[in-house]
Scaffold this motif. Structure first.
Motif, mmCIF file in Angstrom:
data_model
loop_
_atom_site.group_PDB
_atom_site.id
_atom_site.type_symbol
_atom_site.label_atom_id
_atom_site.label_comp_id
_atom_site.label_asym_id
_atom_site.label_seq_id
_atom_site.Cartn_x
_atom_site.Cartn_y
_atom_site.Cartn_z
ATOM 1 N N PRO A 55 -9.602 12.140 3.101
ATOM 2 C CA PRO A 55 -9.686 10.673 3.000
ATOM 3 C C PRO A 55 -9.546 10.016 4.376
ATOM 4 O O PRO A 55 -8.926 10.565 5.292
ATOM 5 C CB PRO A 55 -8.504 10.325 2.090
ATOM 6 C CG PRO A 55 -8.269 11.554 1.292
ATOM 7 C CD PRO A 55 -8.569 12.700 2.219
ATOM 8 N N ILE A 56 -10.111 8.821 4.530
ATOM 9 C CA ILE A 56 -10.103 8.092 5.801
ATOM 10 C C ILE A 56 -8.681 7.706 6.200
ATOM 11 O O ILE A 56 -7.885 7.261 5.375
ATOM 12 C CB ILE A 56 -10.981 6.828 5.684
ATOM 13 C CG1 ILE A 56 -12.437 7.229 5.440
ATOM 14 C CG2 ILE A 56 -10.887 5.966 6.941
ATOM 15 C CD1 ILE A 56 -13.343 6.063 5.081
ATOM 16 N N VAL A 57 -8.367 7.869 7.491
ATOM 17 C CA VAL A 57 -7.044 7.539 8.010
ATOM 18 C C VAL A 57 -7.107 6.389 9.008
ATOM 19 O O VAL A 57 -6.377 5.407 8.898
ATOM 20 C CB VAL A 57 -6.392 8.772 8.685
ATOM 21 C CG1 VAL A 57 -5.090 8.384 9.373
ATOM 22 C CG2 VAL A 57 -6.148 9.872 7.661
ATOM 23 N N ASN A 58 -7.994 6.492 10.020
ATOM 24 C CA ASN A 58 -7.947 5.579 11.155
ATOM 25 C C ASN A 58 -8.723 4.274 10.987
ATOM 26 O O ASN A 58 -8.540 3.350 11.778
ATOM 27 C CB ASN A 58 -8.475 6.286 12.413
ATOM 28 C CG ASN A 58 -7.483 7.307 12.957
ATOM 29 O OD1 ASN A 58 -6.274 7.129 12.823
ATOM 30 N ND2 ASN A 58 -7.990 8.370 13.556
ATOM 31 N N ILE A 59 -9.590 4.191 9.997
ATOM 32 C CA ILE A 59 -10.482 3.030 9.880
ATOM 33 C C ILE A 59 -10.079 2.155 8.700
ATOM 34 O O ILE A 59 -9.872 2.647 7.580
ATOM 35 C CB ILE A 59 -11.946 3.484 9.715
ATOM 36 C CG1 ILE A 59 -12.371 4.294 10.941
ATOM 37 C CG2 ILE A 59 -12.876 2.294 9.537
ATOM 38 C CD1 ILE A 59 -13.741 4.896 10.827
ATOM 39 N N GLU A 60 -9.950 0.856 8.968
ATOM 40 C CA GLU A 60 -9.665 -0.103 7.891
ATOM 41 C C GLU A 60 -10.968 -0.454 7.186
ATOM 42 O O GLU A 60 -11.807 -1.175 7.720
ATOM 43 C CB GLU A 60 -9.013 -1.361 8.472
ATOM 44 C CG GLU A 60 -7.617 -1.138 9.037
ATOM 45 C CD GLU A 60 -6.616 -0.691 7.974
ATOM 46 O OE1 GLU A 60 -6.779 -1.076 6.800
ATOM 47 O OE2 GLU A 60 -5.681 0.061 8.328
ATOM 48 N N THR A 61 -11.168 0.078 5.996
ATOM 49 C CA THR A 61 -12.402 -0.152 5.254
ATOM 50 C C THR A 61 -12.115 -0.193 3.767
ATOM 51 O O THR A 61 -11.221 0.513 3.275
ATOM 52 C CB THR A 61 -13.450 0.939 5.551
ATOM 53 O OG1 THR A 61 -14.536 0.829 4.619
ATOM 54 C CG2 THR A 61 -12.851 2.326 5.428
ATOM 55 N N ARG A 62 -12.883 -0.979 3.062
ATOM 56 C CA ARG A 62 -12.719 -1.082 1.609
ATOM 57 C C ARG A 62 -13.117 0.221 0.910
ATOM 58 O O ARG A 62 -12.805 0.424 -0.268
ATOM 59 C CB ARG A 62 -13.569 -2.231 1.072
ATOM 60 C CG ARG A 62 -15.071 -1.988 1.125
ATOM 61 C CD ARG A 62 -15.880 -3.164 0.627
ATOM 62 N NE ARG A 62 -15.765 -4.301 1.526
ATOM 63 C CZ ARG A 62 -16.403 -5.464 1.343
ATOM 64 N NH1 ARG A 62 -17.175 -5.625 0.283
ATOM 65 N NH2 ARG A 62 -16.271 -6.450 2.201
ATOM 66 N N HIS A 63 -13.813 1.089 1.642
ATOM 67 C CA HIS A 63 -14.268 2.356 1.047
ATOM 68 C C HIS A 63 -13.280 3.495 1.276
ATOM 69 O O HIS A 63 -13.591 4.646 0.977
ATOM 70 C CB HIS A 63 -15.629 2.750 1.635
ATOM 71 C CG HIS A 63 -16.682 1.698 1.465
ATOM 72 N ND1 HIS A 63 -17.041 1.206 0.231
ATOM 73 C CD2 HIS A 63 -17.447 1.038 2.387
ATOM 74 C CE1 HIS A 63 -17.995 0.286 0.381
ATOM 75 N NE2 HIS A 63 -18.244 0.168 1.673
#
Length: 400
Positions: free
Chosen positions: A37-45
């Protein structure tokens, strides 16, 4: 003209499975993927998709390069500088301008990670405006060249996911034609909301670990990475008695000319690229021992590439696998990442597994390598296909 063989004397890499060559090889040999899962990026996804992320912040990357606090390096440039420096170190190059040296770097994302973060504040915040000049694709190339001290020749290639393969190809041609003695070639791309949103819109992202060449594949995982090779003329290598990791034996580029983001049903561009690479290498299809496939795990790509491979190799398809299930699809960097893996395969006489494969695609009935497999290797073929139909193939041979 075109007399010099093109030797590879250094490699550098950063990816989601390791920050060095040794870490990447360890992960490949031990089935350790970098998809999460994404850690560093602020995204709605963030909770919807999985990516191949390098778990270092921009500050940590900048600190490792000893950059001043007011720098305007994008993530793409930071990753590229680190990987390119690793390649130079392995090639034992200290006096960079002793010979005619060039840099060919590739990127798709460029400085988009900083642009999307600061664009709303450009008019009101002078601190944000320093990132305007780091937006364009050539900025990361300029910064890498400056970091390495290269002044003879620099250029940037941005042909989507075939970019780094085309950088390798151009570098080899410049050496063969005698225009340069040595070229650092590769690609770099950081993750950004821009690419996440774009690929999400195309509906080709997977919410699980991707499964290249599997009948039930759902789509790709995006990744971020940087990798560079040091190419040197055979004459220069012999003059300096340097260790040769491998040779760039052949290369080919063609355009599918079918659709902006999809490959043709029969993989016309891929077929032509592979045929051209074999011709340049002056070898026959049966001489290829292993294929590092483009293998994005999208329904369109894997079927199209598989058909192209069948057209080239007939009923004697070489062992093949896609390593994108380890790293994710690293866009412009993919051709360089997989060039490094292809050269490691040649050096170690082994093939890397195609993770998450269970069931062959019915139309193909092609089964990739699913375990680390030892085998004598002389020629490895690596495919990289990009949006806009730009298809490229590189063939690597043993360093002898």
């Amino acid at each position: 003209m075109f007399q010099n063989r093109v030797a590879i004397t250094g490699m550098g890499i950063m990816s989601s499975i390791g920050n060095t060559l040794e870490e990447n090889l360890f992960a490949l040999l031990n089935y350790k993927n970098g998809i999460a899962p994404i850690v560093n990026i602020e995204t709605r996804h963030r909770g919807d998709i999985k990516v191949g992320e390098i778990l270092q912040t921009n500050k940590q990357l900048a600190d490792s390069l000893d950059l001043p606090k007011d720098h305007n390096y994008s993530r793409t440039a930071l990753l590229g500088c680190i990987a390119a420096k690793q390649a130079l170190d392995q090639a034992n190059i200290e006096a960079i301008n002793m010979f005619r040296t060039g840099l060919i770097s590739s990127t798709s994302v460029g400085g988009m990670d900083m642009t999307e973060k600061h664009f709303q504040n450009y008019n009101t915040n002078s601190e944000s405006r320093k990132f305007i000049s780091s937006h364009h694709a050539g900025d990361s190339t300029d910064k890498i060249a400056e970091h390495l001290g290269i002044t003879d020749y620099t250029t940037t290639i941005s042909t989507a996911c075939s970019s780094a393969a085309n950088a390798i190809m151009l570098g080899a041609r410049l050496i063969k034609s005698g225009q340069l003695d040595r070229v650092i070639v590769g690609g770099t791309d950081g993750l950004a909301k821009f690419t996440i949103n774009g690929f999400k819109t195309l509906m080709i992202l997977s919410d699980t670990d991707c499964a290249p060449f599997d009948a039930n594949r759902k789509g790709l995982n995006l990744g971020e990475a940087a990798a560079y090779l040091v190419l040197e003329s055979d004459t220069l290598v012999k003059q300096q008695n340097k260790e040769i990791l491998a040779y760039v034996a052949g290369y080919g580029n063609a355009n599918d000319a079918f659709h902006q983001t999809a490959s043709s049903a029969n993989g016309d561009g891929a077929y032509l690229a592979m045929q051209k690479a074999l011709t340049v290498a002056n070898i026959q299809p049966q001489d290829i021992n292993y294929i590092n496939a483009h293998g994005t795990a999208t329904p369109n790509n894997d079927l199209s590439e598989g058909r192209a491979i069948k057209r080239v190799f007939g009923n004697t398809i070489p062992d093949f696998s896609s390593t994108k299930a380890f790293t994710g699809h690293t866009l412009a960097a993919a051709g360089a990442i997989e060039a490094v893996y292809s050269i490691l395969a040649l050096q170690k006489n082994l093939m890397f597994p195609n993770l998450n494969f269970n069931t062959a695609i019915p139309e193909l009935q092609m089964v990739p390598i699913t375990k680390v497999t030892e085998k004598p290797l002389d020629y490895v073929l690596s495919n990289s296909f990009g949006f806009g139909g730009n298809c490229s193939t590189i063939i690597f041979s043993k360093g002898q």
